[in-house]
Structure formats: C-alpha cells, structure tokens
Design an enzyme around this catalytic site. Sequence first.
Site, PDB file in Angstrom:
ATOM      1  N   SER A  67     -15.718  20.820 -14.502  1.00  0.00           N
ATOM      2  CA  SER A  67     -15.714  22.143 -13.704  1.00  0.00           C
ATOM      3  C   SER A  67     -14.384  23.027 -13.820  1.00  0.00           C
ATOM      4  CB  SER A  67     -16.028  21.817 -12.033  1.00  0.00           C
ATOM      5  OG  SER A  67     -17.118  21.013 -11.971  1.00  0.00           O
TER       6      SER A  67
HETATM    7  N1  SAM Z   1     -16.440  16.085 -11.201  1.00  0.00           N
HETATM    8  C1  SAM Z   1     -16.438  15.928 -12.878  1.00  0.00           C
HETATM    9  C2  SAM Z   1     -15.269  16.322 -13.578  1.00  0.00           C
HETATM   10  O1  SAM Z   1     -14.141  16.537 -12.961  1.00  0.00           O
HETATM   11  O2  SAM Z   1     -15.247  16.214 -14.650  1.00  0.00           O
HETATM   12  C3  SAM Z   1     -17.487  17.221 -13.249  1.00  0.00           C
HETATM   13  C4  SAM Z   1     -18.756  16.828 -13.070  1.00  0.00           C
HETATM   14  S1  SAM Z   1     -20.046  17.530 -13.814  1.00  0.00           S
HETATM   15  C5  SAM Z   1     -19.895  19.077 -13.465  1.00  0.00           C
HETATM   16  C6  SAM Z   1     -21.594  16.747 -12.962  1.00  0.00           C
HETATM   17  C7  SAM Z   1     -21.616  15.415 -13.131  1.00  0.00           C
HETATM   18  O3  SAM Z   1     -22.678  15.059 -12.309  1.00  0.00           O
HETATM   19  C8  SAM Z   1     -22.158  14.844 -14.737  1.00  0.00           C
HETATM   20  O4  SAM Z   1     -21.277  14.013 -15.103  1.00  0.00           O
HETATM   21  C9  SAM Z   1     -23.467  14.252 -14.500  1.00  0.00           C
HETATM   22  O5  SAM Z   1     -23.545  13.204 -15.204  1.00  0.00           O
HETATM   23  C10 SAM Z   1     -23.201  13.726 -12.927  1.00  0.00           C
HETATM   24  N2  SAM Z   1     -24.340  13.479 -12.189  1.00  0.00           N
HETATM   25  C11 SAM Z   1     -25.658  14.370 -12.183  1.00  0.00           C
HETATM   26  N3  SAM Z   1     -26.414  13.572 -11.194  1.00  0.00           N
HETATM   27  C12 SAM Z   1     -25.765  12.346 -10.906  1.00  0.00           C
HETATM   28  C13 SAM Z   1     -26.384  11.564  -9.726  1.00  0.00           C
HETATM   29  N4  SAM Z   1     -27.158  11.343  -9.304  1.00  0.00           N
HETATM   30  N5  SAM Z   1     -25.291  10.445  -9.652  1.00  0.00           N
HETATM   31  C14 SAM Z   1     -24.318  10.421 -10.215  1.00  0.00           C
HETATM   32  N6  SAM Z   1     -23.874  11.424 -10.991  1.00  0.00           N
HETATM   33  C15 SAM Z   1     -24.629  12.506 -11.265  1.00  0.00           C
END
Ligand code: SAM
Length: 220
Positions: A67
């Site tokens: 992000s």
């Molecule tokens: N916090 C992260 C970072 O610092 O890099 C950025 C996260 S990215 C915007 C969103 C993440 O949420 C992705 O890696 C995606 O695979 C994960 N995601 C989506 N749905 C999810 C779920 N139900 N459970 C766990 N992770 C999930």
Amino acid sequence: MAVSHKVDYSKTRQRMVDEQIASRGVTDIRVLNAMNKVPRHLFVEEALHGQAYNDYPLPIGEKQTISQPYMVALMTEALELKGDERVLEIGTGSGYQAAILAELAEWVYSIERIRSLANKARKILFELHCYNIEIRVSDGTHGWKENAPFQAITVTAGAPEIPQTLLDQLAMGGRLVVPVGNAFSQTLVRFIRTKGGFKRENMGGCHFVKLIGKYGWQEE
Ligand code: SAM
C-alpha cells in the site's frame, strides 16, 4: 540471500515521512518514527527499490500491492497503538505494514491467503529481526479465533461489507480499521467497540485490492 544495504535510503525515507505523511496530518510520533525506521524498499523487488518511497502503491507479485506509505501510516495511526496490544492484520502482502505494527505493539498476528507472499514476507521479516510477528496462510475473513480478542485489527484489502467475524474478535475498546465498498473504490471505516456496541467513523475514500474469502469477495 542476506538483507542488502547497498544504498542508504534513510534521507529518502525521512522525506517520505515529512512530505507525504506528516504534511497530510498524521501526528502520532510513534507512527512517524516507525515509518522512518522500517526499510520499505526491502519489501519490494530490487528493480523497484528506487520507487519504494514514492507516494503510491507498488506491485509485489500475484497481482497484489504494497500500500501507499500514507495509507499505511493513516491506518496504523487510527489503531491508536501504545505498545502492549495484540494486533491482527488481514492481508500480510509484502509484510511491510506488519513490520510497522510490530514496532508499535506487543505482538502482531497477520493472515495472508497467498502462500508465496506469506513466505516472502516471513523471510524478510526474519532477516530484519522482526520476531514479534506470526503469519498464517488462510482466509483472514474468519479472523484468528484462537488468539482473539485483539485490541486492534486492520484489514488491508477492500471488503464488500463489514466482516462481522472481525468485529466479534475485537476487545472492549478495541479498534478495527477496514476499507469497505465496491471493487473500485472504498471508504476507510473505523469501528471502536464500546459497552453499548460499536462506534463507527468514516475516514475518507481509498482504493484497495479485493478482500477475497468467505466473508469478502468471491474468488474470480
Ligand atoms: N499490508 C500489505 C503490505 O504491507 O504489503 C498490503 C496488502 S495488499 C494491499 C492486500 C493483501 O490482502 C494481498 O496480499 C491479498 O492477497 C491479501 N488478501 C486478500 N484477501 C485476503 C483474505 N481473505 N485473507 C488474507 N489475505 C487476503
């Protein structure tokens, strides 16, 4: 591969904090210090190191993103961490926000649904000696019941509606920050658990990748 410290990004990082984060109204000094300390470039591939401190998200593989720095700071500040909390993060992604949270709380539980991302995040967090983070590969929309309640929960992917499972795992007085909306734009919402229920605050517009899971979006 050992952590590479070839280029000194400390001045670039300070500029990121001053010009993108403090200047937009984030004032919690602990958050600003954490953003100033954690080497964000090490959470993206080497070809992107030079862009890691710019004012936008970056790809991390598997069609996912790390992000925007300001969004990480804003969401983290809204959790109001003092240092003794157990925090749950849904969406480990690169591991960057988990590293920031680990600077500010006692223990971070982070859930990622894509195994390859979780493995990469574990590796860099270990190399950076972030030992107060546990990462699990699963559908985070279920939360992490065995370790609940949490004083703070952050969801770093966009949900179609508020996952009740996560509200249920908040401690009294605890804060949940979650982007809620459609696939293209969401509102960042904060919930605080009170004796009477939940206080809801809208924190503004945002754009996140989809939260995919039982209480999120269906897999495509
Ligand atoms: N916090 C992260 C970072 O610092 O890099 C950025 C996260 S990215 C915007 C969103 C993440 O949420 C992705 O890696 C995606 O695979 C994960 N995601 C989506 N749905 C999810 C779920 N139900 N459970 C766990 N992770 C999930």
